[in-house]
Design an enzyme around this catalytic site. Structure first.
Site, PDB file in Angstrom:
ATOM      1  N   ASP A   9      16.003 -15.319 -24.889  1.00 10.95           N
ATOM      2  CA  ASP A   9      17.644 -15.500 -24.290  1.00 10.95           C
ATOM      3  C   ASP A   9      17.746 -15.088 -22.949  1.00 10.95           C
ATOM      4  O   ASP A   9      18.479 -15.656 -22.037  1.00 10.95           O
ATOM      5  CB  ASP A   9      18.543 -15.065 -25.359  1.00 10.95           C
ATOM      6  CG  ASP A   9      18.070 -14.936 -26.789  1.00 10.95           C
ATOM      7  OD1 ASP A   9      17.119 -14.844 -27.124  1.00 10.95           O
ATOM      8  OD2 ASP A   9      19.291 -14.921 -27.627  1.00 10.95           O
TER       9      ASP A   9
ATOM     10  N   ASP B  65      23.466  -9.646 -20.743  1.00 12.10           N
ATOM     11  CA  ASP B  65      24.116 -11.424 -20.916  1.00 12.10           C
ATOM     12  C   ASP B  65      25.036 -11.326 -20.060  1.00 12.10           C
ATOM     13  O   ASP B  65      25.745 -12.560 -20.008  1.00 12.10           O
ATOM     14  CB  ASP B  65      24.674 -11.352 -22.381  1.00 12.10           C
ATOM     15  CG  ASP B  65      23.820 -11.665 -23.609  1.00 12.10           C
ATOM     16  OD1 ASP B  65      22.915 -12.181 -23.263  1.00 12.10           O
ATOM     17  OD2 ASP B  65      24.051 -10.908 -24.481  1.00 12.10           O
TER      18      ASP B  65
HETATM   19  N1  GLY Z   1      21.425 -13.974 -28.823  1.00 12.06           N
HETATM   20  C1  GLY Z   1      21.721 -15.220 -28.244  1.00 12.06           C
HETATM   21  C2  GLY Z   1      21.830 -16.260 -29.340  1.00 12.06           C
HETATM   22  O1  GLY Z   1      22.130 -16.081 -30.329  1.00 12.06           O
HETATM   23  O2  GLY Z   1      21.166 -17.349 -28.837  1.00 12.06           O
END
Ligand code: GLY
Length: 397
Positions: A177, A115
């Site tokens: 994501d 991330d």
């Molecule tokens: N995992 C990132 C989100 O909740 O979009």
């Protein structure tokens, strides 16, 4: 009277004084300016609700809930402060952001998360764009180097979650994501003239395009790969309703991610992918008239289930960018849907009154429905993409 109530009164007055279509656009633009002021005031309140080394996540149980700098959402709060500083000129917002960046910068060496794009580019990316401070640029460089340590060339993807007891069903999980972390790599490739970053971003996007998408251009949430063969071993969800469902925020991440891929590469494959995702979303029978999606397009209890304002904000922001890459009438369609989404999010059902919800802006997002966590709450990333979308909307109008 609260700031957004005043804005509504003002807008209603304007609308009453004129019946023309142009005047209703002027009205929304005026409302947007008042939303930036509301945002500035809310985010100063949010700042007063957090301590050093805390990053706001949500408002639950009548309290701002926070994380440390290593949580995937840590970049959104400084990023939103920076967007609001740009729109209001209030240096207090820049100062708050600058303080938080100092607490965040150590994450540039974090190789345990995929991330880093969210964390370091929504924050330092905006900070560098606004201030040209070379230290911020170096932090993005190091963050990009840390991120690509998670790339596996047999699989062709950056790994999402590391092995942990809660995810031991997957050899090598990659979530949709993760498309959002590629923007930082593509930017770093250009700024540092290092094609490795771009090659990894393109390979990850190509693998995702091949394996994450169904025939209707909806996306799986989790694709897991066999670490020996590099082949897909499982197609699952974590945050969605079901493995075969279309989790709303996942669809939003994909739309935004492939739009970014086209922005940097001008490869039509990515543009076509983004257009196809948009077509799936905009024509979906479960997308409500007001265009803010339910938390999963296939939630069985629609319409008696929760909306996800964060998905709406992300889709609106992506559509506004995508509208610049396509011809009419598609560009008009994207603009119109994004406008409806933003107007819905800016009404009193979603937008906080001054002083409410701990200082966040938007109500009614869903973090993790299957876990029962962060359900129908404010979320830092809903605010970030909402303000970003408003900025993009104003630039296009
Ligand atoms: N995992 C990132 C989100 O909740 O979009």
């Amino acid at each position: 009277m609260k700031i957004n109530q005043l804005a509504f009164l003002f807008c209603a007055l304007l609308a009453a004084c004129s019946g023309s279509e142009q005047s209703s656009e002027v009205t929304f633009n005026d409302q947007i300016k008042s939303i930036y002021d509301l945002g500035g005031s809310q985010y100063q309140k949010l700042a007063s609700n957090i301590s050093t080394n805390q990053f706001p996540k949500t408002f639950e149980n009548n309290k701002v809930q926070t994380s440390g700098s290593g949580w995937w959402c840590s970049g959104f709060y400084p990023g939103t402060l920076l967007y609001l500083f740009e729109e209001t000129g209030d240096s207090a917002l820049l100062n708050l952001a600058t303080e938080k960046l100092l607490e965040l910068e150590k994450e540039q060496y974090n190789t345990t998360t995929h991330d880093l794009g969210f964390m370091m580019f929504c924050s330092f990316g905006n900070a560098y764009r606004i201030t040209s401070n070379p230290t911020y640029k170096e932090i993005i460089y190091q963050s990009s180097k840390s991120l690509i340590t998670r790339f596996d060339s047999t699989i062709g993807c950056i790994r999402s979650w590391d092995a942990a007891p809660w995810n031991d069903q997957w050899q090598y999980p990659v979530i949709i994501d993760n498309m959002m972390n590629l923007e930082m790599l593509l930017w770093a490739a250009e700024e540092f003239n290092d094609s490795t970053f771009a090659e990894i971003a393109k390979t990850h996007a190509n693998t995702t395009l091949k394996n994450h998408y169904r025939e209707d251009f909806s996306s799986y949430h989790v694709i897991s790969y066999d670490t020996i063969t590099g082949e897909v071993e499982k197609r699952n969800t974590s945050q969605g309703y079901a493995d075969e469902s279309a989790w709303a925020r996942g669809q939003a991440w994909g739309l935004y991610g492939f739009t970014i891929m086209y922005r940097f590469t001008k490869d039509e494959t990515y543009l076509n992918q983004a257009r196809s995702i948009a077509k799936f979303l905009l024509n979906h029978p479960n997308l409500p008239e007001d265009k803010v999606p339910y938390w999963d397009f296939n939630a069985p209890d629609i319409p008696n289930t929760k909306r996800d304002a964060s998905a709406g904000a992300i889709i609106a922001s992506a559509l506004l960018e995508l509208s610049e890459y396509v011809d009419q009438p598609l560009s008009d369609e994207y603009l119109t849907v994004a406008e409806t989404m933003l107007k819905t999010l800016s009404n009193q059902d979603y937008l906080a009154n001054q002083g409410e919800i701990g200082g966040f802006l938007l109500k009614h997002s869903v973090g993790h429905m299957p876990n029962g966590t962060e359900v129908d709450v404010p979320l830092s990333y809903a605010d970030y993409y909402y303000i970003e979308a408003l900025k993009r909307y104003q630039n296009l109008k």
